[in-house]
Write a protein that holds these residues in place. Structure first.
Motif: not given
Length: 301
Positions: A249-272
């Motif tokens: 959407f940003l690539e097409q000029g749509v005003p956009a924002v993103f909420f997230s948290v820091e990556d953590h030890e369970d990011y992309h792990q089976v422990t999430d």
């Protein structure tokens, strides 16, 4: 307890309650609770959902769960659509899911999150990537917002659209297709707020990217945060803007924002797992996002 001034501010933003409301009944924003968020995260990230891979039967089951909850809340499909399911060009994919609270003008505020995660590992004692924070948390936020939107009776100038994207983990499959196929014209989208991992880290801290390029969204979020009181860390990870579903959407000029948290030890792990999330943080971020979206949508006088 909230002061009379704070309550008046909220009611100005969201309008009156349903006709059956009593003076002592909670206004809709306060129906978003940590328990509500946790319940949907637990379902979506359960072992039975098998990771919600975008090309799995569980991915399609997750899409159905979202659409069913939105329909029960009273939201409707996009203009010209008879279903909340928006298939990609590949029928192996689970669909995008989109629904809206209809406005009076041809303008749209989008709130988005991806619902897919990763396919199971081929071996190991724990094979399932449950994806509680990533991104059952953002998906649960969309479901909670739908329930609030269904309680509103004030008309808004812009339609508020919820979109649950498929295939983010496979390279933004769903959001790329949505932006290219334009079930909503890109020029008609006034703002997009994307939620991707909103329930780990510090219990009162959320990270925001893109605010410098979307000052109107940033102002609405700042106004909403007077009610919510989160610590918002801005601009720490500008590369995040190109790592999730706001990018097409940003690539097409749509005003956009993103909420997230820091990556953590369970990011992309089976422990999430669901028992590790902070449902209070997710609930606050959900309320913040919805209040800002309502301001951006503009109540009809």
């Amino acid at each position: 307890m909230h002061s009379t001034t704070t309550l008046a501010f909220f009611l100005t933003c969201v309008g009156s309650l349903c006709s059956c409301s009593s003076p002592t009944q909670k206004n809709p924003i306060h129906t978003i609770t940590p328990g509500m968020i946790l319940a949907d995260v637990e379902f979506l990230s359960s072992d039975e959902m098998n990771g919600r891979h975008y090309r799995s039967k569980e991915g399609k089951l997750a899409a159905k769960y979202i659409a069913d909850e939105w329909e029960k809340a009273g939201l409707v499909p996009l203009h010209g659509k008879t279903s909340m399911y928006l298939p990609t060009n590949d029928m192996r994919d689970s669909p995008n899911v989109a629904a809206m609270l209809q406005g009076t003008e041809d303008k749209y505020i989008l709130i988005t999150a991806h619902y897919d995660h990763l396919a199971p590992k081929r071996s190991g004692k724990d094979r399932i990537y449950n994806g509680a924070d990533d991104n059952a948390s953002g998906t649960a936020a969309l479901i909670a917002m739908a329930r609030v939107l269904g309680e509103l009776r004030t008309k808004y100038k812009s339609s508020i659209v919820l979109v649950a994207f498929t295939g983010e983990e496979a390279g933004l499959v769903g959001s790329e297709h949505f932006a290219k196929s334009e079930p909503i014209p890109m020029r008609s989208i006034k703002a997009l707020i994307n939620l991707d991992m909103i329930s780990r880290g510090d219990a009162n801290t959320i990270f925001l990217e893109g605010s410098s390029g979307a000052p109107r969204i940033a102002l609405a979020l700042s106004n909403a945060n007077k009610e919510i009181g989160l610590t918002i860390v801005k601009g720490k990870h500008p590369d995040w803007l190109y790592r999730s579903d706001q990018q097409p959407f940003l690539e097409q000029g749509v005003p956009a924002v993103f909420f997230s948290v820091e990556d953590h030890e369970d990011y992309h792990q089976v422990t999430d797992h669901a028992d590790k999330i902070l449902p209070g943080l997710a609930a606050k971020t959900t309320k913040l996002t919805l209040l800002a979206a309502l301001e951006l949508a503009h109540p009809v006088p």
